[in-house]
Design a protein around this motif. Sequence first.
Motif, PDB file in Angstrom:
ATOM      1  N   ARG A 128      45.475  51.619  29.622  1.00  0.00           N
ATOM      2  CA  ARG A 128      45.278  50.351  30.342  1.00  0.00           C
ATOM      3  C   ARG A 128      45.810  50.444  31.776  1.00  0.00           C
ATOM      4  O   ARG A 128      45.196  49.934  32.719  1.00  0.00           O
ATOM      5  CB  ARG A 128      45.970  49.211  29.596  1.00  0.00           C
ATOM      6  N   ASP A 132      43.782  49.978  35.269  1.00  0.00           N
ATOM      7  CA  ASP A 132      44.205  49.091  36.363  1.00  0.00           C
ATOM      8  C   ASP A 132      44.170  49.829  37.700  1.00  0.00           C
ATOM      9  O   ASP A 132      43.742  49.274  38.720  1.00  0.00           O
ATOM     10  CB  ASP A 132      45.617  48.568  36.104  1.00  0.00           C
ATOM     11  N   ARG A 135      40.647  50.297  38.937  1.00  0.00           N
ATOM     12  CA  ARG A 135      40.113  49.053  39.493  1.00  0.00           C
ATOM     13  C   ARG A 135      40.702  48.796  40.882  1.00  0.00           C
ATOM     14  O   ARG A 135      39.994  48.411  41.816  1.00  0.00           O
ATOM     15  CB  ARG A 135      40.431  47.886  38.556  1.00  0.00           C
ATOM     16  N   ASP A 157      36.376  46.833  27.066  1.00  0.00           N
ATOM     17  CA  ASP A 157      35.772  45.503  27.125  1.00  0.00           C
ATOM     18  C   ASP A 157      36.789  44.457  27.580  1.00  0.00           C
ATOM     19  O   ASP A 157      36.485  43.594  28.415  1.00  0.00           O
ATOM     20  CB  ASP A 157      35.192  45.120  25.764  1.00  0.00           C
ATOM     21  N   GLN A 158      38.003  44.545  27.046  1.00  0.00           N
ATOM     22  CA  GLN A 158      39.052  43.596  27.437  1.00  0.00           C
ATOM     23  C   GLN A 158      39.381  43.720  28.915  1.00  0.00           C
ATOM     24  O   GLN A 158      39.705  42.730  29.581  1.00  0.00           O
ATOM     25  CB  GLN A 158      40.304  43.833  26.594  1.00  0.00           C
ATOM     26  N   ALA A 159      39.294  44.940  29.428  1.00  0.00           N
ATOM     27  CA  ALA A 159      39.602  45.180  30.842  1.00  0.00           C
ATOM     28  C   ALA A 159      38.426  44.846  31.760  1.00  0.00           C
ATOM     29  O   ALA A 159      38.556  44.976  32.985  1.00  0.00           O
ATOM     30  CB  ALA A 159      40.018  46.631  31.044  1.00  0.00           C
ATOM     31  N   GLY A 160      37.307  44.452  31.170  1.00  0.00           N
ATOM     32  CA  GLY A 160      36.163  44.059  31.973  1.00  0.00           C
ATOM     33  C   GLY A 160      35.454  45.208  32.652  1.00  0.00           C
ATOM     34  O   GLY A 160      34.961  45.061  33.780  1.00  0.00           O
ATOM     35  N   PHE A 161      35.345  46.354  31.966  1.00  0.00           N
ATOM     36  CA  PHE A 161      34.728  47.522  32.588  1.00  0.00           C
ATOM     37  C   PHE A 161      33.233  47.628  32.328  1.00  0.00           C
ATOM     38  O   PHE A 161      32.595  48.581  32.784  1.00  0.00           O
ATOM     39  CB  PHE A 161      35.456  48.799  32.164  1.00  0.00           C
ATOM     40  N   GLY A 162      32.646  46.709  31.619  1.00  0.00           N
ATOM     41  CA  GLY A 162      31.203  46.695  31.493  1.00  0.00           C
ATOM     42  C   GLY A 162      30.562  46.578  32.856  1.00  0.00           C
ATOM     43  O   GLY A 162      30.932  45.728  33.666  1.00  0.00           O
ATOM     44  N   ARG A 164      30.841  48.641  35.274  1.00  0.00           N
ATOM     45  CA  ARG A 164      31.536  49.456  36.264  1.00  0.00           C
ATOM     46  C   ARG A 164      31.182  50.926  36.040  1.00  0.00           C
ATOM     47  O   ARG A 164      30.774  51.317  34.948  1.00  0.00           O
ATOM     48  CB  ARG A 164      33.053  49.259  36.151  1.00  0.00           C
ATOM     49  N   ARG A 184      26.237  49.079  28.187  1.00  0.00           N
ATOM     50  CA  ARG A 184      27.277  48.555  29.074  1.00  0.00           C
ATOM     51  C   ARG A 184      27.122  49.089  30.506  1.00  0.00           C
ATOM     52  O   ARG A 184      27.979  48.831  31.351  1.00  0.00           O
ATOM     53  CB  ARG A 184      28.659  48.893  28.512  1.00  0.00           C
TER      54      ARG A 184
END
Length: 272
Positions: A128, A132, A135, A157-162, A164, A184
Amino acid sequence: MSKKKERQLPETLGLSPVGADSHAHLDGRDYDVDAVLARALACGVRTVGNVFLGPQAYRAGRALFERHKDVFFLLGVHPHDAAKMTEADVKDMRAAFLEDSRLRAVGEIGLDYYYDFSPKEDQQRWFRRQLDLARELDQRVVIHCRDAEDDCLAILDQAGFGGRPLLWHCFGLGPDWARLITERGWHISVPGTVTYAKSEALRQAVKTIPADRLLLETDCPYLSAEPYRGKTNEPALLGFTAREIALLRGENLHELWSRCGDNARKFFGLAD
């Protein structure tokens, strides 16, 4: 007495120098880097991504490639080393990315539950944290995932990497996972294991990967393609992986070779 069958030489595949090995480890073994890269070019591999497993490896090994401008770099702390990772490593990685334009992705990072080298909690925490960092730097990500697919996908998915830029390195799963990854917006890199008869799920999956999402890799010194299975791998052998994938997909080898090379250069933001 029967004569031992000689292995086909990779240069006899006749591939143009437009190929790309998206994932290689040339700094960690006793490779003669100049000779390895000369053989690679003679066998059609123009572009090579060297993966540094942590900032210390990067600082120690980057000079090996000073004269080889078609080699780009990846840098990340592997999940095997998560138990030893500290925030100082993140700081060092950030500095490296800011000073070196040859660094094109944070990777390989992810989860590995096959071995017990680092506790799962440490692996997840530092996975994680490196996401970060990627990003923050607006960098691409290259994933290592072994026997941890559900957790890896959930964290991404929780980190919002779809959507990217993300590459699933050393893909060895079946068509369902290929679909979950590509839907994705991510890319998939296929190693030499696709040439192994027992890799049936992978062999089926490569038929389904969208043409513009498919990359090739050696992951050398590991996972040599047939007919060099069990031998030390190197970028010069990448053509055998391409040949098998072309056969499985019913495509022309030379067209697939060129397209996968272009896919790699586009994904990593390299000048064509």
